[in-house]
Design an enzyme around this catalytic site. Structure first.
Site: not given
Length: 334
Positions: A251, A280, A299
């Site tokens: 994370r 993001e 991601h």
């Protein structure tokens, strides 16, 4: 009695996977309607008071009319959705953590929320190892040079080459389902593995300062909590040996990314590999886009066909337990 279920899939954990899993687990017992969410074509974000969700509150409220069970990955279970969905009793989130659900509001409304721990453990562990090797052996940079017609013989100089995993020390910050798999893979390379995780007691467990001091490679696998926010900052990166490699497929909140860029630009870090970020998508003008020796993926560490299938199977199994009146296996708000 037939139970009405909403399959709110997306373009990864698709409705086809969810519906097929439900048909296998509870054949003939459910009436399934479908809603397709736009993720990952449209990035997730904050919706109301929940995180990492698709912005589809209105569509979800309409689709949940008369529905008792919802299986989804990215649908936002907000207080607004709960207030508008009085028939809802079970909300199954097909991901490792139900951050897209307001657990307290759901509990007050009598809605149990389940999740799918470990669904992407294999995929994320494999991606972590790939990122570690890519950063250490400069694979993306050398590929880009060759594709552009440039043969970089200077990468073979002593000061330009990276270290080997065999005989090296790798520190894993977090030792859950993913961290354990990464450790097994690294042992196959002949690496020494150190672990920092306050919730486990395993060989190689050390405190974070010792792990950073001794590890040539550090990989983050902790969950994002109030306690782990900013866990690795400028002081922690400075404590790593010069020429180290840092990987984060967990994370973005765990790491100070300005400190990361500083360490890459100064040469203190040999390289780094990131799959997650503080914002993001990465905003235009971010230092990450120009930092040297940084490997990035958007991601997708947990993205595999098996991950999607496991996610659907895990939530469908909890729906089957609900239908049979059995205890649910993965309840986030008991």
């Amino acid at each position: 009695m037939t139970i009405r279920v909403l399959a709110a899939g997306d373009h990864f954990v698709t409705n086809r996977l969810l519906v097929d899993a439900l048909r296998r687990e509870v054949p003939g017992e459910v009436d399934v309607r479908e809603l397709t969410l736009p993720w990952p074509v449209v990035p997730f974000g904050r919706v109301g008071e929940v995180d990492e969700a698709s912005d589809v509150e209105d569509e979800l409220i309409e689709a949940l009319r008369g529905v008792e069970v919802c299986v989804t990955q990215m649908a936002p279970l907000t207080k607004r959705v709960l207030d508008a969905s009085p028939d809802l009793r079970l909300f199954c989130v097909s991901r490792g953590g139900p951050v897209n659900a307001n657990l307290e509001a759901a509990a007050r409304a009598g809605v149990r929320v389940t999740f799918a721990p470990g669904r992407n453990a294999v995929a994320t562990a494999e991606h972590t190892l790939a990122m570690l090797l890519a950063a250490t052996r400069r694979i993306p940079q050398t590929h880009a040079d060759l594709a552009g017609g440039v043969w970089r013989g200077d990468y073979y100089t002593y000061d330009s080459v990276g270290p080997e995993l065999e005989g090296g020390t790798v520190g894993l910050v977090g030792y859950g389902a993913i961290g354990r798999r990464v450790a097994r893979m690294l042992e196959g390379f002949g690496a020494e593995v150190l672990v920092h995780d306050p919730y486990v007691d395993v060989p190689g467990k050390v405190e974070l300062p010792e792990l950073l001091r001794r590890s040539r490679f550090v990989s983050l696998h902790a969950r994002a909590t109030a306690e782990t926010a900013g866990l690795i900052g400028a002081a922690e990166i400075a404590a790593m040996p010069p020429g180290s490699v840092l990987v984060n497929c967990a994370r973005g909140a765990l790491l100070d990314y300005d400190a990361l860029c500083d360490a890459l630009e100064s040469g203190h870090l040999f390289g780094a590999a990131m799959d997650v970020f503080p914002e993001e998508p990465i905003p235009e003008g971010s230092r990450l886009l120009t930092a040297p020796n940084l490997v990035m993926t958007p991601h997708l560490a947990g993205a595999s066909k098996e991950t999607a299938a496991k996610a659907a199977a895990i939530v469908a199994a909890d729906v089957a337990r609900y239908v049979r009146g059995e205890p649910l296996q993965h309840v986030a708000n008991p």
